[in-house]
Write an enzyme that holds these catalytic residues in place. Structure first.
Site, PDB file in Angstrom:
ATOM      1  N   ASP A  11     -37.096  31.790  -2.127  1.00 37.94           N
ATOM      2  CA  ASP A  11     -37.900  31.534  -3.316  1.00 37.94           C
ATOM      3  C   ASP A  11     -37.169  30.465  -4.141  1.00 37.94           C
ATOM      4  O   ASP A  11     -35.983  30.206  -3.924  1.00 37.94           O
ATOM      5  CB  ASP A  11     -38.063  32.831  -4.103  1.00 37.94           C
ATOM      6  CG  ASP A  11     -38.710  32.630  -5.454  1.00 37.94           C
ATOM      7  OD1 ASP A  11     -39.783  32.003  -5.501  1.00 37.94           O
ATOM      8  OD2 ASP A  11     -38.139  33.102  -6.461  1.00 37.94           O
ATOM      9  N   PHE A  12     -37.852  29.850  -5.079  1.00 42.93           N
ATOM     10  CA  PHE A  12     -37.258  28.792  -5.901  1.00 42.93           C
ATOM     11  C   PHE A  12     -36.802  29.347  -7.253  1.00 42.93           C
ATOM     12  O   PHE A  12     -35.616  29.505  -7.506  1.00 42.93           O
ATOM     13  CB  PHE A  12     -38.279  27.663  -6.091  1.00 42.93           C
ATOM     14  CG  PHE A  12     -37.756  26.465  -6.842  1.00 42.93           C
ATOM     15  CD1 PHE A  12     -37.162  25.417  -6.164  1.00 42.93           C
ATOM     16  CD2 PHE A  12     -37.877  26.370  -8.221  1.00 42.93           C
ATOM     17  CE1 PHE A  12     -36.680  24.297  -6.835  1.00 42.93           C
ATOM     18  CE2 PHE A  12     -37.406  25.255  -8.912  1.00 42.93           C
ATOM     19  CZ  PHE A  12     -36.809  24.220  -8.218  1.00 42.93           C
TER      20      PHE A  12
END
Length: 212
Positions: free
Chosen positions: A8-9
């Site tokens: 995920d970012f």
């Protein structure tokens, strides 16, 4: 055997807490002449922006509210983000060991690329899936499935790192092992994880290497 690692970012690789919270407070000031409770905002982290806007501002056209949020976000994003300590080293080590890597985010492509390029980690990902690449978003499995397809990987050979229940459920719904990172502010907002409990929890980026 794990051969693919998905990340995920926001809240996992990149500390975007300040720009997200400030964008929300800007939106509340414009639309309701007030600021919202910080903890309530944190509880929405990871949720698709459109869904949160409809919940917070049901009487405002969603597109209008989103543009208020995103205009502030775009103007301030580059100055208000930072890479979590140890994350660049982890990404480079995962690549060095020959794993296939993917980024799976609900963020738009422009700011995703901006963050990756600012910290010189864009080369660490073999595939990138943003909000513009799928019709359905986390916790639906489509974002992870899209990344796996791009990478030519199987779900049973993949693992995903995330910081919210939306990441964990997205991974689970796709049949991918999940890792919750404890350094995100969103983790404490969901203390009773229940059915969203991950397969693993790590407290430092380098702990991932022990799992793969």
């Amino acid at each position: 055997m794990t051969d693919t690692v998905l990340f995920d970012f926001d809240g996992t690789i990149m500390n975007t807490n300040d720009v997200i919270l400030m964008s929300w407070q800007h939106t509340f000031r414009i639309l309701e002449n007030r600021e919202e409770d910080r903890d309530r905002l944190i509880q929405t982290f990871g949720e698709p922006l459109e869904d949160t806007m409809r919940k917070f501002f049901p009487h405002v056209p969603t597109d209008e509210a989103i543009e208020i949020y995103r205009s502030f976000h775009r103007d301030n994003f580059g100055e208000l983000i930072s890479l979590f300590p140890g994350m660049k080293e982890l990404l480079e080590e995962v690549k060095r060991r020959g794993f296939k890597t993917g980024l799976v985010t609900s963020r738009l492509r422009h700011t995703t690329d901006q963050g990756l390029e600012k910290y010189g980690i864009d080369h660490c990902f073999d595939a990138i899936v943003t909000a513009e690449d799928t019709d359905r978003h986390k916790p639906d499995p489509e974002p992870v499935n899209t990344a796996l397809e791009k990478l030519g990987s199987k779900a049973e050979n993949a693992i995903m790192l995330g910081d919210t229940m939306f990441d964990i459920m997205c991974a689970r719904n796709a049949g991918v092992k999940s890792v919750l990172v404890s350094w995100s502010v969103a983790v404490n907002a969901h203390e009773d994880l229940g059915e969203t409990a991950p397969d693993y929890i790590i407290h430092k980026p380098e702990e991932l290497l022990e799992l793969i």
